[in-house]
Design a protein around this motif. Structure first.
Motif, PDB file in Angstrom:
ATOM      1  N   LYS A  18       0.985  -1.163   0.015  1.00  0.00           N
ATOM      2  CA  LYS A  18      -0.053   0.098   0.056  1.00  0.00           C
ATOM      3  C   LYS A  18       0.942   1.301  -0.062  1.00  0.00           C
ATOM      4  O   LYS A  18       1.891   1.017   0.806  1.00  0.00           O
ATOM      5  CB  LYS A  18      -0.983  -0.077   1.251  1.00  0.00           C
ATOM      6  N   TRP A  19       0.270   2.280  -0.645  1.00  0.00           N
ATOM      7  CA  TRP A  19       1.099   3.269  -0.749  1.00  0.00           C
ATOM      8  C   TRP A  19       1.798   4.109   0.475  1.00  0.00           C
ATOM      9  O   TRP A  19       2.750   4.472   0.543  1.00  0.00           O
ATOM     10  CB  TRP A  19       0.482   4.767  -1.548  1.00  0.00           C
ATOM     11  N   SER A  43       0.506   4.420  -5.231  1.00  0.00           N
ATOM     12  CA  SER A  43      -0.280   5.593  -5.682  1.00  0.00           C
ATOM     13  C   SER A  43      -1.277   6.077  -4.753  1.00  0.00           C
ATOM     14  O   SER A  43      -2.098   5.454  -4.448  1.00  0.00           O
ATOM     15  CB  SER A  43      -0.915   5.283  -7.132  1.00  0.00           C
ATOM     16  N   GLY A  44      -0.787   6.976  -3.847  1.00  0.00           N
ATOM     17  CA  GLY A  44      -1.783   7.522  -2.866  1.00  0.00           C
ATOM     18  C   GLY A  44      -3.033   8.306  -3.579  1.00  0.00           C
ATOM     19  O   GLY A  44      -2.712   9.437  -4.245  1.00  0.00           O
ATOM     20  N   LEU A  45      -4.065   7.855  -3.234  1.00  0.00           N
ATOM     21  CA  LEU A  45      -5.387   8.478  -3.487  1.00  0.00           C
ATOM     22  C   LEU A  45      -6.324   8.584  -2.274  1.00  0.00           C
ATOM     23  O   LEU A  45      -6.448   7.705  -1.609  1.00  0.00           O
ATOM     24  CB  LEU A  45      -6.111   7.836  -4.638  1.00  0.00           C
ATOM     25  N   HIS A  46      -7.100   9.662  -2.494  1.00  0.00           N
ATOM     26  CA  HIS A  46      -8.256   9.684  -1.497  1.00  0.00           C
ATOM     27  C   HIS A  46      -9.413  10.283  -2.150  1.00  0.00           C
ATOM     28  O   HIS A  46      -9.335  10.937  -3.239  1.00  0.00           O
ATOM     29  CB  HIS A  46      -7.682  10.485  -0.220  1.00  0.00           C
ATOM     30  N   LYS A  47     -10.643   9.784  -1.905  1.00  0.00           N
ATOM     31  CA  LYS A  47     -11.913  10.089  -2.707  1.00  0.00           C
ATOM     32  C   LYS A  47     -12.408  11.613  -2.104  1.00  0.00           C
ATOM     33  O   LYS A  47     -12.347  11.783  -1.073  1.00  0.00           O
ATOM     34  CB  LYS A  47     -12.748   8.895  -2.111  1.00  0.00           C
ATOM     35  N   GLU A  53      -8.479  12.127  -5.897  1.00  0.00           N
ATOM     36  CA  GLU A  53      -7.207  13.215  -5.799  1.00  0.00           C
ATOM     37  C   GLU A  53      -6.036  12.437  -5.331  1.00  0.00           C
ATOM     38  O   GLU A  53      -6.036  11.790  -4.491  1.00  0.00           O
ATOM     39  CB  GLU A  53      -7.547  14.304  -5.007  1.00  0.00           C
ATOM     40  N   PRO A  54      -4.791  12.858  -5.916  1.00  0.00           N
ATOM     41  CA  PRO A  54      -3.690  12.266  -5.424  1.00  0.00           C
ATOM     42  C   PRO A  54      -3.254  12.799  -3.883  1.00  0.00           C
ATOM     43  O   PRO A  54      -3.689  13.950  -3.776  1.00  0.00           O
ATOM     44  CB  PRO A  54      -2.627  12.997  -6.616  1.00  0.00           C
ATOM     45  N   GLU A  59       7.769  14.271   0.583  1.00  0.00           N
ATOM     46  CA  GLU A  59       9.166  14.087  -0.252  1.00  0.00           C
ATOM     47  C   GLU A  59       8.830  14.487  -1.623  1.00  0.00           C
ATOM     48  O   GLU A  59       9.717  14.505  -2.276  1.00  0.00           O
ATOM     49  CB  GLU A  59       9.565  12.529  -0.307  1.00  0.00           C
ATOM     50  N   GLY A  60       7.658  14.938  -2.067  1.00  0.00           N
ATOM     51  CA  GLY A  60       7.292  15.531  -3.263  1.00  0.00           C
ATOM     52  C   GLY A  60       6.662  14.171  -4.458  1.00  0.00           C
ATOM     53  O   GLY A  60       5.629  14.758  -4.949  1.00  0.00           O
ATOM     54  N   SER A  61       7.228  13.152  -4.337  1.00  0.00           N
ATOM     55  CA  SER A  61       6.418  12.031  -4.896  1.00  0.00           C
ATOM     56  C   SER A  61       6.695  10.651  -4.094  1.00  0.00           C
ATOM     57  O   SER A  61       7.799  10.582  -3.363  1.00  0.00           O
ATOM     58  CB  SER A  61       6.921  11.856  -6.361  1.00  0.00           C
ATOM     59  N   LEU A  62       6.034   9.726  -4.217  1.00  0.00           N
ATOM     60  CA  LEU A  62       6.120   8.411  -3.506  1.00  0.00           C
ATOM     61  C   LEU A  62       7.599   7.748  -4.031  1.00  0.00           C
ATOM     62  O   LEU A  62       8.425   7.309  -3.231  1.00  0.00           O
ATOM     63  CB  LEU A  62       4.970   7.461  -3.892  1.00  0.00           C
ATOM     64  N   ALA A  63       7.771   7.807  -5.559  1.00  0.00           N
ATOM     65  CA  ALA A  63       8.970   7.362  -5.883  1.00  0.00           C
ATOM     66  C   ALA A  63      10.297   7.975  -5.404  1.00  0.00           C
ATOM     67  O   ALA A  63      11.225   7.160  -4.945  1.00  0.00           O
ATOM     68  CB  ALA A  63       9.110   7.200  -7.340  1.00  0.00           C
ATOM     69  N   HIS A  64      10.198   9.209  -5.224  1.00  0.00           N
ATOM     70  CA  HIS A  64      11.263  10.057  -4.942  1.00  0.00           C
ATOM     71  C   HIS A  64      11.678   9.769  -3.244  1.00  0.00           C
ATOM     72  O   HIS A  64      12.574   9.301  -2.758  1.00  0.00           O
ATOM     73  CB  HIS A  64      11.093  11.433  -4.694  1.00  0.00           C
ATOM     74  N   GLY A  65      10.365   9.482  -2.425  1.00  0.00           N
ATOM     75  CA  GLY A  65      10.683   9.212  -0.984  1.00  0.00           C
ATOM     76  C   GLY A  65      11.245   7.872  -0.969  1.00  0.00           C
ATOM     77  O   GLY A  65      12.039   7.152  -0.287  1.00  0.00           O
ATOM     78  N   VAL A  66      10.787   6.716  -1.893  1.00  0.00           N
ATOM     79  CA  VAL A  66      11.425   5.487  -1.893  1.00  0.00           C
ATOM     80  C   VAL A  66      12.792   5.434  -2.208  1.00  0.00           C
ATOM     81  O   VAL A  66      13.583   4.685  -1.581  1.00  0.00           O
ATOM     82  CB  VAL A  66      10.865   4.372  -2.870  1.00  0.00           C
TER      83      VAL A  66
END
Length: 105
Positions: A18-19, A43-47, A53-54, A59-66
């Protein structure tokens, strides 16, 4: 096979969590993933009303944080736009295009 064994033994590591757990998981197994390509699927989303919406992590993006959590790995991001149900339908062909993004060559 444990997550630690999979991260250590695989040539490519798929971070399919999970994201909101992706960065912590990458940090936990950073040593095992060093020198490997790591595919971040989160991919973090909320309804919000009828749409989604993202969620943008600090960190700016999940991939950057990883990437920050596992700095010796080559992190790429892919598969975010494919519904989980399609990925889980193992008996069916997956007829999708996959966008792959990375800062690495």
């Amino acid at each position: 096979v444990t997550n630690q064994q999979a991260a250590a033994d695989g040539d490519v590591v798929v971070l399919g969590v999970k994201w909101d757990g992706a960065i912590a998981t990458a940090a936990e197994f950073a040593a095992e993933m060093a020198g490997k390509t790591v595919i971040s699927m989160g991919s973090g989303l909320h309804k919000v009303g009828p749409s989604f919406e993202p969620v943008i992590p600090e960190e700016g993006s999940l991939a950057h944080g990883v990437q920050e959590a596992a700095p010796e790995s080559r992190v790429v991001t892919a598969f975010q736009h494919i519904p989980a149900a399609a990925l889980l339908a193992l008996d069916e062909d997956l007829d999708e295009d996959v966008i792959v993004c990375s800062d690495h060559d």
